[in-house]
Design a protein around this motif. Structure first.
Motif, PDB file in Angstrom:
ATOM      1  N   ARG A   1       0.803  -1.136   0.193  1.00  0.00           N
ATOM      2  CA  ARG A   1       0.163   0.041   0.131  1.00  0.00           C
ATOM      3  C   ARG A   1       0.904   1.260  -0.128  1.00  0.00           C
ATOM      4  O   ARG A   1       0.637   2.223  -0.631  1.00  0.00           O
ATOM      5  CB  ARG A   1      -0.931  -0.168   1.227  1.00  0.00           C
ATOM      6  N   ALA A   2       1.951   1.168   0.927  1.00  0.00           N
ATOM      7  CA  ALA A   2       2.831   2.567   0.826  1.00  0.00           C
ATOM      8  C   ALA A   2       3.295   2.761  -0.445  1.00  0.00           C
ATOM      9  O   ALA A   2       3.655   3.847  -0.980  1.00  0.00           O
ATOM     10  CB  ALA A   2       3.706   2.319   1.999  1.00  0.00           C
ATOM     11  N   GLN A   3       3.822   1.664  -0.985  1.00  0.00           N
ATOM     12  CA  GLN A   3       4.445   1.876  -2.343  1.00  0.00           C
ATOM     13  C   GLN A   3       3.485   2.427  -3.575  1.00  0.00           C
ATOM     14  O   GLN A   3       3.736   2.965  -4.382  1.00  0.00           O
ATOM     15  CB  GLN A   3       5.323   0.460  -2.955  1.00  0.00           C
ATOM     16  N   GLU A   4       2.398   1.544  -3.617  1.00  0.00           N
ATOM     17  CA  GLU A   4       1.237   2.147  -4.254  1.00  0.00           C
ATOM     18  C   GLU A   4       1.083   3.632  -4.305  1.00  0.00           C
ATOM     19  O   GLU A   4       0.769   4.376  -5.085  1.00  0.00           O
ATOM     20  CB  GLU A   4      -0.055   1.312  -3.982  1.00  0.00           C
ATOM     21  N   LEU A   5       1.055   4.116  -3.014  1.00  0.00           N
ATOM     22  CA  LEU A   5       0.707   5.590  -2.807  1.00  0.00           C
ATOM     23  C   LEU A   5       2.049   6.450  -3.010  1.00  0.00           C
ATOM     24  O   LEU A   5       1.705   7.717  -3.042  1.00  0.00           O
ATOM     25  CB  LEU A   5      -0.007   5.900  -1.399  1.00  0.00           C
ATOM     26  N   THR A   6       3.145   5.667  -3.243  1.00  0.00           N
ATOM     27  CA  THR A   6       4.638   6.626  -3.271  1.00  0.00           C
ATOM     28  C   THR A   6       4.879   6.688  -4.816  1.00  0.00           C
ATOM     29  O   THR A   6       5.456   7.543  -5.112  1.00  0.00           O
ATOM     30  CB  THR A   6       5.343   5.833  -2.324  1.00  0.00           C
ATOM     31  N   ILE A   7       4.758   5.369  -5.558  1.00  0.00           N
ATOM     32  CA  ILE A   7       5.531   5.405  -6.952  1.00  0.00           C
ATOM     33  C   ILE A   7       4.648   5.102  -7.914  1.00  0.00           C
ATOM     34  O   ILE A   7       5.252   4.866  -9.066  1.00  0.00           O
ATOM     35  CB  ILE A   7       6.679   4.331  -6.634  1.00  0.00           C
ATOM     36  N   ALA A   8       3.338   4.669  -7.678  1.00  0.00           N
ATOM     37  CA  ALA A   8       2.582   4.158  -8.865  1.00  0.00           C
ATOM     38  C   ALA A   8       1.799   5.229  -9.593  1.00  0.00           C
ATOM     39  O   ALA A   8       0.762   4.974 -10.473  1.00  0.00           O
ATOM     40  CB  ALA A   8       1.707   3.260  -8.225  1.00  0.00           C
ATOM     41  N   GLY A   9       2.339   6.521  -9.355  1.00  0.00           N
ATOM     42  CA  GLY A   9       1.391   7.710 -10.151  1.00  0.00           C
ATOM     43  C   GLY A   9       0.911   8.579  -9.493  1.00  0.00           C
ATOM     44  O   GLY A   9       0.136   8.209  -8.423  1.00  0.00           O
ATOM     45  N   VAL A  10       0.926   9.654  -9.730  1.00  0.00           N
ATOM     46  CA  VAL A  10       0.206  10.876  -9.115  1.00  0.00           C
ATOM     47  C   VAL A  10      -0.543  11.886  -9.942  1.00  0.00           C
ATOM     48  O   VAL A  10      -0.217  11.647 -11.252  1.00  0.00           O
ATOM     49  CB  VAL A  10       0.914  11.602  -8.120  1.00  0.00           C
ATOM     50  N   ARG A  11      -1.576  12.337  -9.545  1.00  0.00           N
ATOM     51  CA  ARG A  11      -2.202  13.547 -10.387  1.00  0.00           C
ATOM     52  C   ARG A  11      -1.512  14.851  -9.971  1.00  0.00           C
ATOM     53  O   ARG A  11      -1.363  15.062  -8.853  1.00  0.00           O
ATOM     54  CB  ARG A  11      -3.659  13.787  -9.982  1.00  0.00           C
ATOM     55  N   PRO A  12      -0.960  15.606 -10.859  1.00  0.00           N
ATOM     56  CA  PRO A  12       0.024  16.677 -10.679  1.00  0.00           C
ATOM     57  C   PRO A  12      -0.886  17.821  -9.815  1.00  0.00           C
ATOM     58  O   PRO A  12      -2.127  18.002 -10.009  1.00  0.00           O
ATOM     59  CB  PRO A  12       0.263  17.269 -12.050  1.00  0.00           C
ATOM     60  N   SER A  13       0.047  18.531  -9.009  1.00  0.00           N
ATOM     61  CA  SER A  13      -0.681  19.713  -8.388  1.00  0.00           C
ATOM     62  C   SER A  13      -0.804  20.835  -9.332  1.00  0.00           C
ATOM     63  O   SER A  13      -0.536  20.673 -10.541  1.00  0.00           O
ATOM     64  CB  SER A  13       0.102  20.151  -7.229  1.00  0.00           C
ATOM     65  N   HIS A  14      -1.678  21.828  -8.983  1.00  0.00           N
ATOM     66  CA  HIS A  14      -1.590  23.037  -9.685  1.00  0.00           C
ATOM     67  C   HIS A  14      -1.718  24.197  -8.605  1.00  0.00           C
ATOM     68  O   HIS A  14      -2.629  24.138  -7.916  1.00  0.00           O
ATOM     69  CB  HIS A  14      -2.745  23.089 -10.705  1.00  0.00           C
ATOM     70  N   PHE A  15      -1.078  25.275  -8.688  1.00  0.00           N
ATOM     71  CA  PHE A  15      -1.182  26.508  -7.990  1.00  0.00           C
ATOM     72  C   PHE A  15      -1.305  27.618  -8.981  1.00  0.00           C
ATOM     73  O   PHE A  15      -0.424  27.707  -9.922  1.00  0.00           O
ATOM     74  CB  PHE A  15       0.269  26.630  -6.977  1.00  0.00           C
ATOM     75  N   ALA A  16      -2.030  28.377  -8.634  1.00  0.00           N
ATOM     76  CA  ALA A  16      -2.095  29.635  -9.398  1.00  0.00           C
ATOM     77  C   ALA A  16      -2.674  30.826  -8.910  1.00  0.00           C
ATOM     78  O   ALA A  16      -3.571  30.798  -8.031  1.00  0.00           O
ATOM     79  CB  ALA A  16      -3.330  29.351 -10.659  1.00  0.00           C
ATOM     80  N   LYS A  17      -2.162  32.004  -9.403  1.00  0.00           N
ATOM     81  CA  LYS A  17      -2.586  33.320  -9.089  1.00  0.00           C
ATOM     82  C   LYS A  17      -3.217  33.970 -10.116  1.00  0.00           C
ATOM     83  O   LYS A  17      -2.873  33.854 -11.548  1.00  0.00           O
ATOM     84  CB  LYS A  17      -1.414  34.247  -8.685  1.00  0.00           C
ATOM     85  N   ILE A  18      -4.577  34.028  -9.831  1.00  0.00           N
ATOM     86  CA  ILE A  18      -5.388  34.389 -11.150  1.00  0.00           C
ATOM     87  C   ILE A  18      -6.038  35.885 -10.961  1.00  0.00           C
ATOM     88  O   ILE A  18      -6.573  36.117  -9.863  1.00  0.00           O
ATOM     89  CB  ILE A  18      -6.425  33.496 -11.394  1.00  0.00           C
ATOM     90  N   LYS A  19      -5.917  36.670 -12.025  1.00  0.00           N
ATOM     91  CA  LYS A  19      -6.394  37.956 -11.886  1.00  0.00           C
ATOM     92  C   LYS A  19      -7.551  37.935 -13.252  1.00  0.00           C
ATOM     93  O   LYS A  19      -7.406  37.598 -14.154  1.00  0.00           O
ATOM     94  CB  LYS A  19      -5.355  39.007 -12.278  1.00  0.00           C
ATOM     95  N   LEU A  20      -8.785  38.305 -12.545  1.00  0.00           N
ATOM     96  CA  LEU A  20      -9.938  38.412 -13.696  1.00  0.00           C
ATOM     97  C   LEU A  20     -10.495  39.547 -13.630  1.00  0.00           C
ATOM     98  O   LEU A  20     -10.672  40.432 -12.807  1.00  0.00           O
ATOM     99  CB  LEU A  20     -10.664  37.215 -13.310  1.00  0.00           C
ATOM    100  N   GLY A  21     -10.850  40.080 -14.894  1.00  0.00           N
ATOM    101  CA  GLY A  21     -11.668  41.400 -15.126  1.00  0.00           C
ATOM    102  C   GLY A  21     -13.053  40.981 -15.783  1.00  0.00           C
ATOM    103  O   GLY A  21     -13.003  40.267 -16.560  1.00  0.00           O
TER     104      GLY A  21
END
Lengths: 715, 326
Positions: A252-272
């Motif tokens: 289980r630990a390996q599955e959650l560590t090396i078997a793939g992730v969904r990338p993060s995303h950080f954003a500063k968004i300015k909208l008008g």
């Protein structure tokens, strides 16, 4: 050539029926055998020794003690001296032994001498990334400065969605026996037809030597396409052990560590936006990581792609963490969250109902009509008119209710797929295809298509899938399976029927194109009494059987399949502003679609996607430790997923109608997994009156958004 | 996994005889919901595993001399079925409901709940109970969102027990059997903050077994437990509070307040409880008591929110005990 086109919606007997999945009882009773259930005689158990360090060079590795330990049959080193490992959990060596505990003990007896190097595992603060950050360059459309000048209001927000994992219930792995010239390979895979060739390449053997078989898979979500290094080493261990079957699944630990992730995303968004909510300009500075190789930019602004005046800057950040793999609608949930959150924020600032703001801006999407229709329908389903209030203006008391919107789009064109259909003299039908049933109901759908096409009951149709000796069918990714398999099985069955009609047409005295097969009979169109029973027709085959193939070519959809859908989801939450705890009241999903082979299974896809969205919106997060460089929650205790009590009510509406039906079959797995996070995060903002910038929306984040750093409610 | 001997004694004396002088000699197996994963993860590698579920009497719940006696091997499910628990101790029922896994309630025992190891992710990942590396606290420098807001010295994990706060508030005692005889201990003193990796978080010696939990009659007092949970389904509480309130008419004669999941041991809020004396329980009084209960909290870098949660847990437990809706 037979007529392949789908029968008229009204005249269908099997396609479109709400049938339970064929393997449902088998699966829920435990009778279904997953490859990780296979325990043949003489089985060896293999385990992986992985790196405890996030960044290190292997200076030496000594397996001599492990090799001498009881039961050990094979020890294989992956990270030889000199290898630089780039994440904790990286593969170091494999051990196969007669029992799993023996293999584990032996793996621990391998002595590895590491030179530990500095690591970087947290990307939340881009300023700390240094040379780990690679800017992608600025993208500008239109006149952004003018766009902001034209705006009546602007908002600036910071939003974050973390790395999450696939957390497949059945971890990655396989059972393999390499006997002489043949390798019997039982993987857990989304890619039955392709994975054998992949393994063959890594072992440098002819693909023809690899027989792949898998009846069931315990979750993939995009993470189970390749054979992986563990497939190769498992095969090698079997060879080392004289062809004994070797079983190796990540723990289980390996599955959650090396078997793939969904990338993060950080954003500063300015909208008008103008006073009526029409967007005038977008500016975003974003960064993401998918592990050591960095992370690509989510498609921003999401769905509202045609809005004018955009400036985008994205930076990929490399961290010492396990790599990304496709995760149900790659990059779409992140993009939907970032975009819809910014949209909800500007609606709040304009003091407008977000439905109005979304509706005003669908002109900037490729499918305005669809979204308008869906926004209206979803609003009715969630009782928006009654339950919505301006941001933060709900009832008094500690429990604050709120509603939010999320939006989605996806393609879903069927993949290349080949199918062999066989009609036997006893009237039974066999269908063979090298596809896989990911839990979506692929078996059931193939059976429905063939049953409809031949006019025989589904229990006359045997569906054989999960084996690479059958005609090749595409990997299950990108919502491509239902289109591929329904078209190829439709064609194969129609071709087979055509051959049978050749045989019976003379007896019925009409050309075969005037015959139809319905309700286990073949009869003359418009003269149903002029008929022969299915069984009698098949008996004419004598000792032979009919075999016909059908192929789906995505470049020639031929009216059977199509692509391109929209979807709207809305969430209704209650937030306890004393504790920050968020509870789901309800989620609704209105899902655009094409021809739906089985509405029950389709709705089941959407239900599952809503549940995944609840997990990602409120619970899921991979927690990295700065000092040790390790994943701290590589378990199912603190890697939190929703249980039944956390889900609330889910109401799904598939937009099944004549118009959509005529488009042909369109994949569904992905689009429904996109908008939920945005809907829930927006509902929380609506409930409590402030934006919680990061998902998952956990109690600490809610309290921090409400009360600042003290996180304490001062009564 | 180290090979181990499995022993299945039928009496307490036999069982204590099978235990060793150190923790690595033998481990006690009851429900196994914690021990098995500790062993699989190499956090514990006992040479012998001593099953106590075959010991007659350890699975009994009985009324005795004004006390409720609960055998250490009574499962959570069986505890919840007992009429006295259902009628007299809502705080125990509420704590039991907080264990949201039917499987764990079915297998897990009351003794096991008290003796289970902390869930601290540094401990579970092999960095020890105190989470020290190169003389520095990994917990201080790292991810401490679920850790103690009342740390004691180097001990910054939180006690995992679901029942301890409720039982301590009720004044429960333990019966402990050892090779050289039996002893009784206040549950309140059973939980300790280890000062080094050589020490444990409970005051049990390697040769001893908890055999019985003795719970004084609630005797007309009101009791309640409130858990703040991130998830409704299987999850550890973020903060809990259990209260026992003796009323004198409409005002509080005496009160006991114990918080859970906020420190390496359950934390008694005696000042807050004393402050309540003579007052009637209103939402405002409960809020003030909650505030007093978290006075002196020393949150770590990421867990200031737990101060708020503990405060609310106390407030809501008091309101529940007083029959007010929360």
């Amino acid at each position: 050539m037979a007529n392949y086109s789908w029968p008229e919606m009204k005249s269908r007997k099997v396609i479109g029926q709400r049938l339970s999945r064929l393997d449902g009882i088998e699966k829920s009773s435990g009778k279904a055998k997953y490859t990780s259930d296979l325990m043949p005689n003489g089985l060896l158990h293999a385990v992986l020794l992985s790196s405890p360090h996030a960044h290190a060079i292997v200076r030496s590795i000594d397996t001599s003690e492990a090799e001498k330990m009881p039961g050990v049959k094979s020890v294989r080193v992956v990270a030889k001296a000199g290898t630089e490992v780039q994440w904790a959990g990286a593969e170091i060596a494999y051990v196969a032994a007669t029992s799993e505990p023996q293999a584990r003990d032996a793996a621990r007896a391998i002595k590895v001498n590491y030179e530990v190097l500095p690591h970087f595992v947290k990307e939340d603060q881009i300023t700390r990334a240094g040379n780990r950050a690679k800017a992608a360059g600025e993208q500008v459309t239109g006149d952004v400065d003018q766009g902001f000048k034209d705006a009546a209001v602007t908002t600036e927000g910071e939003y974050a969605i973390p790395v999450i994992t696939h957390c497949c219930l059945e971890p990655h792995g396989q059972m393999i026996e390499w006997k002489g010239e043949q390798i019997n390979y039982y993987p857990s895979t989304q890619n039955v037809s392709g994975i054998g060739g992949d393994l063959a390449r890594s072992l440098n053997v002819p693909a023809s030597q690899i027989k792949v078989h898998m009846d069931h898979i315990g979750g993939g979500f995009g993470a189970k396409f390749p054979s992986d290094n563990w497939g190769k080493e498992c095969a090698n261990m079997s060879k080392d052990a004289g062809g004994a079957p070797v079983r190796m699944y990540l723990d289980r630990a390996q599955e959650l560590t090396i078997a793939g992730v969904r990338p993060s995303h950080f954003a500063k968004i300015k909208l008008g936006a103008k006073a009526d909510g029409t967007l005038t300009a977008w500016e975003s500075t974003s960064w993401s990581t998918g592990g050591f190789t960095g992370g690509g930019m989510a498609p921003l602004p999401y769905v509202f792609t045609n809005m004018p005046n955009k400036r985008l800057n994205h930076t990929a950040v490399s961290i010492n963490g396990g790599g990304a793999r496709a995760w149900r609608a790659p990059n779409h949930p992140q993009a939907s969250f970032l975009t819809c959150a910014a949209l909800e924020d500007i609606a709040a600032k304009l003091n407008l109902d977000p439905i109005e703001v979304f509706s005003k801006n669908v002109q900037f999407t490729p499918r305005a009509e669809t979204y308008i229709r869906q926004l209206k329908r979803a609003a009715v389903m969630i009782d928006w008119q009654k339950n919505w209030h301006p941001r933060g203006k709900g009832a008094s008391g500690n429990l604050k209710r709120g509603l939010g919107i999320g939006i989605a789009t996806w393609g879903g064109l069927g993949h290349a797929s080949r199918c062999l259909a066989k009609i036997n003299a006893d009237g039974t039908v066999e269908v063979m295809m090298g596809t896989q049933d990911l839990g979506t109901g692929t078996r059931t759908c193939i059976s429905q298509v063939v049953s409809e096409t031949l006019g025989v009951p589904m229990n006359m149709v045997v569906v054989r899938i999960g084996d690479n000796s059958y005609p090749a069918s595409g990997a299950s990714g990108g919502s491509t399976t239902i289109g591929g398999i329904s078209a190829s099985s439709r064609k194969a069955a129609a071709e087979a029927l055509d051959q049978l009609l050749d045989l019976v047409a003379p007896q019925l005295g009409v050309p075969k194109d005037q015959l139809q097969a319905v309700d286990s009979r073949i009869f003359v169109k418009g003269n149903p009494d002029k008929a022969i029973s299915w069984k009698a027709a098949c008996q004419k085959l004598g000792p032979k059987s009919i075999e016909a193939t059908g192929e789906n070519n995505p470049k020639q959809p031929g009216g059977l399949i199509n692509q391109g859908v929209g979807g709207i989801q809305m969430a209704d939450v209650t937030v306890d502003i004393e504790t920050g705890v968020v509870r789901m009241n309800k989620m609704v999903a209105v899902q655009d679609c094409g021809l739906i082979v089985n509405p029950k299974l389709a709705e089941s896809q959407v239900n599952g996607a809503c549940i995944m969205s609840i997990c990602a919106a409120l619970m899921e997060e991979r927690v990295m430790d700065n000092v040790t460089g390790r994943v701290l929650n590589a378990d199912m205790e603190f890697y939190k997923l929703a249980g039944i009590k956390d889900i609330g009510e889910i109401q799904v509406e598939m937009e099944i109608d004549e118009v959509n039906d005529k488009r042909g079959v369109i994949g569904l797995g992905e689009p429904c997994a996109v908008g939920g996070v945005a809907a829930i995060a927006n509902a929380v903002a609506n409930a409590i009156g402030v934006r919680v910038p990061s998902v998952p929306v956990t109690p600490d984040r809610v309290l921090s958004a409400l009360y600042g750093n003290r996180m304490e409610r001062l009564a | 996994m180290q090979n181990f001997e499995y022993a299945n004694p039928g009496t307490v004396a036999e069982a204590t005889g099978l235990l060793g002088a150190t923790w690595s000699d033998a481990a006690i197996l009851a429900g196994g919901t914690d021990l098995l994963s500790l062993m699989k993860d190499y956090r514990m590698s006992p040479k012998r595993v001593v099953n106590i579920k075959s010991i007659k009497g350890l699975d009994k719940v009985a009324k005795a001399g004004g006390m409720l006696s609960v055998g250490a091997a009574v499962t959570i499910d069986d505890l919840m079925e007992h009429p006295a628990v259902r009628s007299e101790y809502p705080s125990l029922m509420q704590a039991a409901h907080g264990i949201t896994s039917p499987q764990i309630r079915n297998m897990g025992t009351l003794g096991g709940d008290l003796c289970q190891r902390p869930r601290c992710w540094y401990f579970r990942n092999g960095y020890g109970l105190l989470g020290m590396q190169n003389g520095k606290s990994l917990i201080d420098a790292g991810e401490n969102r679920y850790h103690a807001i009342f740390p004691q010295g180097a001990a910054k994990f939180v006690s995992a027990s679901s029942f301890a706060p409720a039982l301590i508030a009720l004044g429960a005692k333990l019966k402990i059997a050892g090779k050289s005889g039996n002893r009784e201990a206040d549950l309140a003193s059973f939980f300790v903050a280890p000062k080094s990796e050589a020490e444990r978080e409970i005051a049990l010696q390697p040769g001893e077994i908890v055999t019985e939990i003795l719970i004084p009659s609630a005797g007309g007092s009101k009791n309640a437990t409130y858990e703040v949970r991130h998830k409704d389904a299987l999850d550890w509480p973020l903060a809990t509070a259990s209260v026992v309130v003796k009323m004198n008419g409409s005002s509080v004669a005496s009160a006991k307040i114990v918080m859970g999941h906020v420190g390496p041991t359950p934390v008694s809020a005696d000042k807050a409880a004393a402050w309540l004396a003579g007052k009637s329980i209103t939402a405002e009084a409960a809020e003030a008591a909650g505030k007093a209960a978290v006075e002196g909290a020393m949150p770590l870098s990421q867990n200031a929110y737990k101060v708020q949660l503990a405060k609310v847990a106390v407030k809501r437990a008091l309101m529940m005990a007083a029959g007010l809706s929360v």
